[in-house]
Design a protein around this motif. Structure first.
Motif, PDB file in Angstrom:
ATOM      1  N   ALA A  96      27.806 -49.621   1.031  1.00  0.00           N
ATOM      2  CA  ALA A  96      28.095 -48.432   1.031  1.00  0.00           C
ATOM      3  C   ALA A  96      28.645 -47.926  -0.554  1.00  0.00           C
ATOM      4  CB  ALA A  96      29.408 -48.276   1.664  1.00  0.00           C
ATOM      5  N   ARG A  97      28.251 -46.863  -0.711  1.00  0.00           N
ATOM      6  CA  ARG A  97      28.438 -45.977  -2.032  1.00  0.00           C
ATOM      7  C   ARG A  97      29.740 -44.924  -1.743  1.00  0.00           C
ATOM      8  NH1 ARG A  97      23.189 -43.311  -2.446  1.00  0.00           N
ATOM      9  NH2 ARG A  97      23.569 -43.092  -0.435  1.00  0.00           N
ATOM     10  N   GLU A  98      30.116 -44.414  -2.766  1.00  0.00           N
ATOM     11  CA  GLU A  98      31.331 -43.436  -2.521  1.00  0.00           C
ATOM     12  C   GLU A  98      30.836 -42.265  -1.717  1.00  0.00           C
ATOM     13  OE1 GLU A  98      33.700 -42.353  -5.928  1.00  0.00           O
ATOM     14  OE2 GLU A  98      33.186 -44.353  -6.704  1.00  0.00           O
ATOM     15  N   GLU A  99      29.534 -41.883  -1.831  1.00  0.00           N
ATOM     16  CA  GLU A  99      29.152 -40.758  -1.015  1.00  0.00           C
ATOM     17  C   GLU A  99      28.750 -41.001   0.421  1.00  0.00           C
ATOM     18  OE1 GLU A  99      25.532 -41.839  -3.835  1.00  0.00           O
ATOM     19  OE2 GLU A  99      27.862 -42.016  -3.806  1.00  0.00           O
ATOM     20  N   ASP A 100      28.924 -42.323   0.808  1.00  0.00           N
ATOM     21  CA  ASP A 100      28.535 -42.950   2.396  1.00  0.00           C
ATOM     22  C   ASP A 100      29.976 -42.966   2.722  1.00  0.00           C
ATOM     23  OD1 ASP A 100      25.885 -43.235   1.806  1.00  0.00           O
ATOM     24  OD2 ASP A 100      26.250 -44.907   0.765  1.00  0.00           O
ATOM     25  N   VAL A 101      31.089 -42.403   2.295  1.00  0.00           N
ATOM     26  CA  VAL A 101      32.563 -42.551   2.812  1.00  0.00           C
ATOM     27  C   VAL A 101      33.020 -41.340   2.894  1.00  0.00           C
ATOM     28  CG1 VAL A 101      34.707 -43.284   2.164  1.00  0.00           C
ATOM     29  CG2 VAL A 101      32.673 -44.932   1.696  1.00  0.00           C
ATOM     30  N   ILE A 102      33.688 -40.959   4.157  1.00  0.00           N
ATOM     31  CA  ILE A 102      34.675 -40.059   4.302  1.00  0.00           C
ATOM     32  C   ILE A 102      35.901 -40.443   5.013  1.00  0.00           C
ATOM     33  CG2 ILE A 102      33.534 -39.591   6.848  1.00  0.00           C
ATOM     34  CD1 ILE A 102      34.006 -36.581   6.411  1.00  0.00           C
ATOM     35  N   VAL A 103      36.893 -39.654   4.552  1.00  0.00           N
ATOM     36  CA  VAL A 103      38.306 -40.222   4.888  1.00  0.00           C
ATOM     37  C   VAL A 103      38.784 -38.886   6.024  1.00  0.00           C
ATOM     38  CG1 VAL A 103      40.788 -40.059   4.177  1.00  0.00           C
ATOM     39  CG2 VAL A 103      38.832 -40.763   2.572  1.00  0.00           C
ATOM     40  N   LEU A 104      39.419 -39.478   7.054  1.00  0.00           N
ATOM     41  CA  LEU A 104      39.544 -39.073   8.411  1.00  0.00           C
ATOM     42  C   LEU A 104      40.919 -39.199   8.930  1.00  0.00           C
ATOM     43  CD1 LEU A 104      36.117 -40.081   9.640  1.00  0.00           C
ATOM     44  CD2 LEU A 104      36.628 -37.878   9.192  1.00  0.00           C
ATOM     45  N   ASN A 105      41.170 -38.298   9.985  1.00  0.00           N
ATOM     46  CA  ASN A 105      42.420 -38.525  10.423  1.00  0.00           C
ATOM     47  C   ASN A 105      42.604 -39.431  11.600  1.00  0.00           C
ATOM     48  OD1 ASN A 105      44.545 -36.063   9.685  1.00  0.00           O
ATOM     49  ND2 ASN A 105      42.209 -35.244   9.615  1.00  0.00           N
ATOM     50  N   GLY A 106      42.683 -40.815  11.055  1.00  0.00           N
ATOM     51  CA  GLY A 106      42.559 -41.830  12.047  1.00  0.00           C
ATOM     52  C   GLY A 106      41.375 -42.257  12.472  1.00  0.00           C
ATOM     53  N   GLY A 107      41.083 -43.402  13.263  1.00  0.00           N
ATOM     54  CA  GLY A 107      39.953 -43.638  13.760  1.00  0.00           C
ATOM     55  C   GLY A 107      39.386 -42.832  14.774  1.00  0.00           C
ATOM     56  N   ALA A 256      28.678 -44.037   6.579  1.00  0.00           N
ATOM     57  CA  ALA A 256      27.539 -43.745   7.236  1.00  0.00           C
ATOM     58  C   ALA A 256      26.587 -43.275   6.295  1.00  0.00           C
ATOM     59  CB  ALA A 256      27.561 -42.843   8.370  1.00  0.00           C
ATOM     60  N   THR A 257      25.205 -43.332   6.129  1.00  0.00           N
ATOM     61  CA  THR A 257      24.296 -42.760   5.525  1.00  0.00           C
ATOM     62  C   THR A 257      23.739 -41.403   6.048  1.00  0.00           C
ATOM     63  OG1 THR A 257      22.614 -43.645   6.480  1.00  0.00           O
ATOM     64  CG2 THR A 257      23.472 -44.841   4.707  1.00  0.00           C
ATOM     65  N   GLU A 258      23.198 -40.560   5.379  1.00  0.00           N
ATOM     66  CA  GLU A 258      22.402 -39.656   5.950  1.00  0.00           C
ATOM     67  C   GLU A 258      21.442 -39.774   7.090  1.00  0.00           C
ATOM     68  OE1 GLU A 258      23.702 -36.540   5.603  1.00  0.00           O
ATOM     69  OE2 GLU A 258      24.479 -36.436   3.528  1.00  0.00           O
ATOM     70  N   PRO A 259      21.260 -38.600   7.843  1.00  0.00           N
ATOM     71  CA  PRO A 259      22.059 -37.482   8.147  1.00  0.00           C
ATOM     72  C   PRO A 259      23.352 -37.579   8.879  1.00  0.00           C
ATOM     73  CG  PRO A 259      20.564 -38.039  10.053  1.00  0.00           C
ATOM     74  CD  PRO A 259      20.378 -39.070   9.120  1.00  0.00           C
ATOM     75  N   TRP A 260      23.789 -38.746   9.094  1.00  0.00           N
ATOM     76  CA  TRP A 260      25.066 -38.823   9.650  1.00  0.00           C
ATOM     77  C   TRP A 260      26.450 -38.257   9.093  1.00  0.00           C
ATOM     78  CZ3 TRP A 260      22.124 -39.119  13.505  1.00  0.00           C
ATOM     79  CH2 TRP A 260      21.001 -40.039  13.706  1.00  0.00           C
ATOM     80  N   MET A 261      26.347 -38.547   7.804  1.00  0.00           N
ATOM     81  CA  MET A 261      27.456 -38.070   6.707  1.00  0.00           C
ATOM     82  C   MET A 261      27.511 -36.864   6.790  1.00  0.00           C
ATOM     83  SD  MET A 261      30.017 -38.878   5.248  1.00  0.00           S
ATOM     84  CE  MET A 261      29.895 -40.628   5.308  1.00  0.00           C
ATOM     85  N   THR A 262      26.415 -35.860   6.779  1.00  0.00           N
ATOM     86  CA  THR A 262      26.329 -34.417   6.926  1.00  0.00           C
ATOM     87  C   THR A 262      27.256 -34.010   8.392  1.00  0.00           C
ATOM     88  OG1 THR A 262      24.520 -33.977   5.624  1.00  0.00           O
ATOM     89  CG2 THR A 262      24.884 -32.432   7.192  1.00  0.00           C
ATOM     90  N   GLY A 263      26.765 -34.792   9.395  1.00  0.00           N
ATOM     91  CA  GLY A 263      27.547 -34.482  10.662  1.00  0.00           C
ATOM     92  C   GLY A 263      29.018 -34.843  10.309  1.00  0.00           C
ATOM     93  N   LEU A 264      29.327 -35.884  10.010  1.00  0.00           N
ATOM     94  CA  LEU A 264      30.871 -36.232  10.031  1.00  0.00           C
ATOM     95  C   LEU A 264      31.572 -35.103   8.934  1.00  0.00           C
ATOM     96  CD1 LEU A 264      30.432 -39.960   9.279  1.00  0.00           C
ATOM     97  CD2 LEU A 264      31.565 -39.000  11.211  1.00  0.00           C
ATOM     98  N   ARG A 265      31.061 -34.801   7.844  1.00  0.00           N
ATOM     99  CA  ARG A 265      31.483 -33.581   7.195  1.00  0.00           C
ATOM    100  C   ARG A 265      31.599 -32.300   7.651  1.00  0.00           C
ATOM    101  NH1 ARG A 265      27.908 -35.481   1.885  1.00  0.00           N
ATOM    102  NH2 ARG A 265      29.185 -37.415   1.290  1.00  0.00           N
ATOM    103  N   LYS A 266      30.652 -31.904   8.505  1.00  0.00           N
ATOM    104  CA  LYS A 266      30.854 -30.602   9.177  1.00  0.00           C
ATOM    105  C   LYS A 266      31.861 -30.791  10.435  1.00  0.00           C
ATOM    106  CE  LYS A 266      26.050 -29.024   8.599  1.00  0.00           C
ATOM    107  NZ  LYS A 266      24.805 -28.576   9.358  1.00  0.00           N
ATOM    108  N   THR A 267      31.970 -31.859  10.993  1.00  0.00           N
ATOM    109  CA  THR A 267      32.990 -31.886  12.227  1.00  0.00           C
ATOM    110  C   THR A 267      34.335 -31.996  11.496  1.00  0.00           C
ATOM    111  OG1 THR A 267      32.671 -34.302  12.138  1.00  0.00           O
ATOM    112  CG2 THR A 267      31.316 -33.026  13.847  1.00  0.00           C
ATOM    113  N   THR A 268      34.626 -32.537  10.259  1.00  0.00           N
ATOM    114  CA  THR A 268      35.884 -32.778   9.596  1.00  0.00           C
ATOM    115  C   THR A 268      36.130 -31.200   8.912  1.00  0.00           C
ATOM    116  OG1 THR A 268      35.587 -35.036   9.191  1.00  0.00           O
ATOM    117  CG2 THR A 268      37.137 -33.767   7.934  1.00  0.00           C
TER     118      THR A 268
END
Length: 390
Positions: A96-107, A256-268
């Motif tokens: 993973a690279r930094e752009e493949d990481v998103i911080v979230l409110n718990g698992g 995650a990589t794209e396109p999944w990271m875009t989905g994670l960013r939107k839902t967050t």
């Protein structure tokens, strides 16, 4: 109120299949018993027995003193994302690279975002069973379909053959949890490779839940995203809750990589818009904790596991020692009761609180979940109460 207006008073249909936790009902009953003066031996919980380490709490206080309390980037502060990327590369072997990481409110938020990013209405998700109870509700919220795959059958007859029996043209994803809640099963590297091959051959997405990654007593933890060709088709959800006793801090992350990271960013972005800034600085300190910390913690959990499992087997409740997590899942069928009635029986007769196995799906029937993430004293006294009252 007019009939026309009454027609508007209903929840969105996507919530029809979403329920509430059975464990909350158990806790309510515990509170009732305590109000009546009873002592209850609690084995129903899912929290680490230890307190959050002092250096993590100090990092939070330092962030407050330094006024690090303003909005953070919705995907997480750069320092934490960099620390996470380094951790998953070195410890999980995920590239993973930094752009493949998103911080979230718990698992939980990681899993919510993952399912929302992958599952369309009518899509089927293969879920190894028994399973952590919120998973079926996360899938239902997407108007997807949960298809249960018995873990015991897969381990006995082979993962590829078993998954093939339960898959269909509508299958979209596999939920892959190791170590497992509630059974403590830790999938081997060979089993992970078999699931990975199946996912690749069927062009499926894997949603990996690694909440208990640091609590493995027998075998090794293998992140499925680390296997060849799997990083791009896997969303991996992690949490600091179990590893660092930070359940109430609500800090986790997904990789995650794209396109999944875009989905994670939107839902967050459109739910919480990020994680508490001071909590993120505490998380930076958590990830800097030497890995030797886990050796001591695992030894304490193993001590509790062995004590509880031995006691349950002496009582005639067949129980294999879980390889990971902090739950025992004994067979209590000798009581001649279904798992809900068995849990009630133990609570009423011995004041021992457990979780019915059926809460974790039909393949959990006949079992109860005991958490050994509690004090040695509670385990000893709870077992003694069972011996005297059953």
């Amino acid at each position: 109120m007019s009939g026309a207006r009454l027609k508007a008073f209903h929840l969105a249909r996507r919530l029809d299949g979403v329920g509430f936790s059975d464990i909350v009902k158990i806790r309510n009953r515990i509170m009732e018993l305590r109000a009546q003066g009873a002592r209850v031996f609690q084995f129903e919980g899912g929290e680490p027995f230890l307190n959050t380490p002092e250096h993590i709490k100090e990092a939070m206080m330092r962030a407050l003193r330094e006024n690090k309390t303003r909005y953070a980037p919705s995907s997480g502060i750069p320092e934490l994302r960099a620390a996470i990327a380094e951790k998953v590369r070195t410890r999980n072997r995920i590239p993973a690279r930094e752009e493949d990481v998103i911080v979230l409110n718990g698992g939980m938020q990681g899993l919510f975002g993952a399912f929302q990013s992958v599952v369309d209405p009518g899509d089927e998700v293969l879920v190894f069973s028994p399973y952590w109870t919120p998973i079926k509700d996360l899938i239902a919220h997407c108007q997807g379909v949960t298809v249960l795959v018995p873990t015991a059958e897969a381990r006995r007859e082979g993962f590829a053959a078993t998954l093939a029996r339960y898959a269909s043209p509508r299958t979209r994803a596999i939920y892959y949890n190791t170590p497992q809640n509630p059974t403590g099963v830790v999938f081997t590297r060979a089993e992970a490779e078999e699931v990975a091959r199946f996912a690749t051959e069927r062009d499926l997405i894997v949603i990996a839940d690694e909440a208990y990654e640091d609590l493995v007593y027998d075998g090794e933890h293998v992140s499925i995203a680390s296997l060849d060709g799997m990083f791009e088709r896997t969303i991996t959800s992690f949490t600091l809750s179990k590893s660092y006793a930070m359940t109430g801090w609500r800090v986790g992350y997904a990789v995650a990589t794209e396109p999944w990271m875009t989905g994670l960013r939107k839902t967050t972005l459109y739910s919480t818009n990020g994680v508490s800034t001071p909590s993120q600085w505490a998380a930076v300190a958590a990830l800097a904790t030497p890995v030797s910390f886990f050796d001591e913690i695992r030894a304490e959990y193993r001590r509790r596991r062995d004590l509880l499992v031995a006691g349950l087997n002496e009582l005639g409740f067949h129980c294999e020692a879980p390889a990971g997590a902090f739950y025992a899942f004994p067979d209590v069928s000798r009581l001649g009761l279904d798992s809900r009635a068995a849990a009630d029986h133990l609570l009423e007769r011995a004041q021992v609180a457990t979780v019915p196995g059926v809460v974790f799906g039909e393949h959990g029937e006949g079992h109860l979940r005991f958490s050994f993430s509690t004090s040695i004293e509670t385990i000893e006294q709870g077992l003694d109460s069972l011996r005297r009252n059953l």
